[in-house]
Write a protein that holds these residues in place. Structure first.
Motif, PDB file in Angstrom:
ATOM      1  N   UNK A 197      43.167  56.823  33.945  1.00 40.18           N
ATOM      2  CA  UNK A 197      42.094  55.857  33.718  1.00 40.18           C
ATOM      3  C   UNK A 197      42.144  54.767  34.779  1.00 40.18           C
ATOM      4  N   UNK A 198      41.023  54.528  35.420  1.00 45.33           N
ATOM      5  CA  UNK A 198      40.902  53.387  36.334  1.00 45.33           C
ATOM      6  C   UNK A 198      39.764  52.473  35.909  1.00 45.33           C
ATOM      7  N   UNK A 199      38.616  53.037  35.593  1.00 47.78           N
ATOM      8  CA  UNK A 199      37.479  52.203  35.220  1.00 47.78           C
ATOM      9  C   UNK A 199      37.815  51.268  34.059  1.00 47.78           C
ATOM     10  N   UNK A 200      38.445  51.806  33.000  1.00 51.99           N
ATOM     11  CA  UNK A 200      38.780  50.976  31.848  1.00 51.99           C
ATOM     12  C   UNK A 200      39.767  49.879  32.233  1.00 51.99           C
ATOM     13  N   UNK A 201      40.737  50.193  33.093  1.00 53.99           N
ATOM     14  CA  UNK A 201      41.692  49.191  33.543  1.00 53.99           C
ATOM     15  C   UNK A 201      40.977  48.048  34.248  1.00 53.99           C
ATOM     16  N   UNK A 202      40.085  48.370  35.174  1.00 52.00           N
ATOM     17  CA  UNK A 202      39.349  47.333  35.893  1.00 52.00           C
ATOM     18  C   UNK A 202      38.495  46.509  34.936  1.00 52.00           C
ATOM     19  N   UNK A 203      37.864  47.164  33.975  1.00 53.26           N
ATOM     20  CA  UNK A 203      37.021  46.450  33.009  1.00 53.26           C
ATOM     21  C   UNK A 203      37.843  45.497  32.154  1.00 53.26           C
ATOM     22  N   UNK A 204      39.027  45.912  31.731  1.00 55.41           N
ATOM     23  CA  UNK A 204      39.858  45.066  30.886  1.00 55.41           C
ATOM     24  C   UNK A 204      40.344  43.830  31.638  1.00 55.41           C
ATOM     25  N   UNK A 205      40.771  44.005  32.879  1.00 55.81           N
ATOM     26  CA  UNK A 205      41.230  42.859  33.670  1.00 55.81           C
ATOM     27  C   UNK A 205      40.061  41.928  33.968  1.00 55.81           C
ATOM     28  N   UNK A 206      38.912  42.488  34.269  1.00 53.80           N
ATOM     29  CA  UNK A 206      37.722  41.662  34.517  1.00 53.80           C
ATOM     30  C   UNK A 206      37.350  40.876  33.255  1.00 53.80           C
ATOM     31  N   UNK A 207      37.504  41.498  32.093  1.00 53.41           N
ATOM     32  CA  UNK A 207      37.172  40.821  30.840  1.00 53.41           C
ATOM     33  C   UNK A 207      38.123  39.667  30.551  1.00 53.41           C
ATOM     34  N   UNK A 248      52.319  39.963  47.092  1.00 55.46           N
ATOM     35  CA  UNK A 248      52.420  39.739  48.535  1.00 55.46           C
ATOM     36  C   UNK A 248      51.073  39.955  49.215  1.00 55.46           C
ATOM     37  N   UNK A 249      50.334  40.952  48.790  1.00 61.87           N
ATOM     38  CA  UNK A 249      49.020  41.238  49.394  1.00 61.87           C
ATOM     39  C   UNK A 249      48.049  40.080  49.187  1.00 61.87           C
ATOM     40  N   UNK A 250      48.077  39.491  47.985  1.00 66.63           N
ATOM     41  CA  UNK A 250      47.160  38.389  47.674  1.00 66.63           C
ATOM     42  C   UNK A 250      47.701  37.032  48.099  1.00 66.63           C
ATOM     43  N   UNK A 251      49.011  36.960  48.382  1.00 67.82           N
ATOM     44  CA  UNK A 251      49.621  35.677  48.704  1.00 67.82           C
ATOM     45  C   UNK A 251      49.717  34.760  47.501  1.00 67.82           C
ATOM     46  N   UNK A 252      50.059  35.334  46.328  1.00 72.53           N
ATOM     47  CA  UNK A 252      50.133  34.549  45.096  1.00 72.53           C
ATOM     48  C   UNK A 252      51.465  34.820  44.397  1.00 72.53           C
ATOM     49  N   UNK A 253      51.767  33.995  43.401  1.00 72.24           N
ATOM     50  CA  UNK A 253      52.951  34.169  42.565  1.00 72.24           C
ATOM     51  C   UNK A 253      52.560  34.939  41.306  1.00 72.24           C
ATOM     52  N   UNK A 254      53.397  35.888  40.910  1.00 78.69           N
ATOM     53  CA  UNK A 254      53.245  36.593  39.640  1.00 78.69           C
ATOM     54  C   UNK A 254      54.561  36.481  38.895  1.00 78.69           C
ATOM     55  N   UNK A 255      54.518  36.024  37.645  1.00 72.76           N
ATOM     56  CA  UNK A 255      55.763  35.743  36.926  1.00 72.76           C
ATOM     57  C   UNK A 255      55.617  36.089  35.450  1.00 72.76           C
ATOM     58  N   UNK A 256      56.774  36.316  34.852  1.00 79.58           N
ATOM     59  CA  UNK A 256      56.880  36.425  33.406  1.00 79.58           C
ATOM     60  C   UNK A 256      57.895  35.394  32.969  1.00 79.58           C
ATOM     61  N   UNK A 257      57.486  34.506  32.109  1.00 79.05           N
ATOM     62  CA  UNK A 257      58.311  33.370  31.733  1.00 79.05           C
ATOM     63  C   UNK A 257      59.686  33.819  31.240  1.00 79.05           C
ATOM     64  N   UNK A 277      47.671  32.549  41.128  1.00 78.66           N
ATOM     65  CA  UNK A 277      46.366  33.121  41.501  1.00 78.66           C
ATOM     66  C   UNK A 277      45.199  32.334  40.919  1.00 78.66           C
ATOM     67  N   UNK A 278      44.075  32.445  41.579  1.00 77.09           N
ATOM     68  CA  UNK A 278      42.825  31.798  41.185  1.00 77.09           C
ATOM     69  C   UNK A 278      41.825  32.879  40.758  1.00 77.09           C
ATOM     70  N   UNK A 279      40.659  32.479  40.231  1.00 79.73           N
ATOM     71  CA  UNK A 279      39.633  33.495  39.936  1.00 79.73           C
ATOM     72  C   UNK A 279      39.271  34.343  41.149  1.00 79.73           C
ATOM     73  N   UNK A 280      39.300  33.723  42.332  1.00 77.00           N
ATOM     74  CA  UNK A 280      39.020  34.488  43.549  1.00 77.00           C
ATOM     75  C   UNK A 280      40.101  35.541  43.800  1.00 77.00           C
ATOM     76  N   UNK A 281      41.332  35.220  43.435  1.00 77.62           N
ATOM     77  CA  UNK A 281      42.418  36.202  43.568  1.00 77.62           C
ATOM     78  C   UNK A 281      42.157  37.417  42.679  1.00 77.62           C
ATOM     79  N   UNK A 282      41.684  37.166  41.458  1.00 74.50           N
ATOM     80  CA  UNK A 282      41.381  38.277  40.552  1.00 74.50           C
ATOM     81  C   UNK A 282      40.258  39.141  41.107  1.00 74.50           C
ATOM     82  N   UNK A 283      39.226  38.504  41.671  1.00 76.27           N
ATOM     83  CA  UNK A 283      38.126  39.271  42.257  1.00 76.27           C
ATOM     84  C   UNK A 283      38.625  40.144  43.403  1.00 76.27           C
ATOM     85  N   UNK A 284      39.495  39.590  44.248  1.00 73.16           N
ATOM     86  CA  UNK A 284      40.063  40.382  45.343  1.00 73.16           C
ATOM     87  C   UNK A 284      40.915  41.523  44.817  1.00 73.16           C
ATOM     88  N   UNK A 285      41.704  41.243  43.786  1.00 76.02           N
ATOM     89  CA  UNK A 285      42.576  42.273  43.217  1.00 76.02           C
ATOM     90  C   UNK A 285      41.759  43.405  42.606  1.00 76.02           C
TER      91      UNK A 285
END
Length: 281
Positions: A84-94, A231-240, A252-260
């Motif tokens: 599945x790819x379409x559903x993954x993209x839709x869920x992250x976009x949502x 690294x590709x987006x130049x952002x931090x990703x963390x789990x507390x 990351x910003x909303x623009x980062x999500x759009x790029x991702x």
């Protein structure tokens, strides 16, 4: 051709109804078997029984259909629910859209695609978790099943999808030896796909940093696509309380999500098309 057809079906139609979805059937079997699992050996037995129940019919169907002139059409339809790819993209976009409206709504939406508690996550943590899920599932939900299909046919894709579903349901550390076989099998099957996904996501000039960042996560595999996206987006990703990838970078910003999302869609369907063309008719 069957793989290319399956990609087209995913892009145009998304997921089949739940009552016909093999992954739903896998989940029902695993939910039925779990109360019967008492320890390592019974876990191995019921895990192996599921392998037989879902992989053997896939093998028979592949052997039956592949020699037929139009068998690739049926194989394409049978392969589609195993990735599945379409559903993954839709869920992250949502999740991103929800963040623009209400934090509680975004937390609830995020809980559909991650296993961590989401009730007290900040907006930045919600976005980071969604991007981590996007990166990890580019491997788990797309590249890995397609790779195993390319190598071993429908049975390979079914085996991978079952093992990944079993890990998601049984493989938590708190389950102890009961989930050991499910967790280790998933680790083994993802060793190569996760690293390929990471190398595809990450610019070659950052590959050395990728191999330094990826081991920061508890998982032996998930860190590769997640660190690559960070690294590709130049952002931090963390789990507390667990890890921080590309720690010195901004959140990351909303623009980062759009790029991702663009990157995930183009890379996912692009890599799938390359595999399909390599397989030939």
């Amino acid at each position: 051709m069957s793989l290319l057809l399956a990609l087209l079906l995913d892009a145009l139609l998304g997921e089949p109804p739940a009552r016909f979805h093999p992954v739903v059937l896998m989940g029902r079997y695993l939910a039925w078997a779990w109360p019967r699992v008492r320890g390592l050996w019974s876990g191995a037995f019921y895990w192996g029984l599921g392998v037989f129940l879902f992989t053997f019919p896939a093998l028979l169907l592949d052997l039956l259909l592949r020699p037929l002139a139009w068998g690739w059409v049926a194989l394409g339809f049978l392969l589609k629910p195993l990735f599945s790819l379409r559903m993954l993209l839709e869920e992250v976009r949502a999740v991103e859209a929800s963040l623009g409206r209400d934090l509680e709504e975004a937390r609830a939406r995020l809980s559909r695609i991650v296993s961590r508690p989401t009730q007290d996550l900040s907006p930045e943590e919600v976005r980071e978790a969604a991007l981590e899920s996007l990166a990890e599932n580019l491997s788990d939900s797309l590249l890995a099943p397609l790779l195993y299909y390319a190598l071993f046919g429908l049975a390979g894709a079914a085996l991978y999808r079952y093992a990944n579903t079993a890990d998601a349901m049984w493989g938590y550390p708190q389950h102890g030896s009961r989930g050991t076989v499910a967790a280790r099998a998933d680790d083994l099957l993802n060793l190569v796909p996760a690293r390929i996904t990471g190398l595809l996501l990450c610019p070659p000039r950052l590959w050395l940093r990728l191999f330094r960042e990826a081991p920061k996560t508890p998982s032996p595999n998930a860190g590769f696509p997640m660190a690559a996206l960070a690294l590709r987006l130049g952002v931090r990703l963390r789990k507390r309380g667990a890890y921080a990838l590309n720690e010195e970078a901004p959140s990351p910003t909303p623009e980062s999500t759009a790029r991702a999302l663009f990157l995930g869609g183009s890379l996912g369907y692009g890599a799938g098309m390359v595999l399909g063309l390599l397989l030939g008719p």
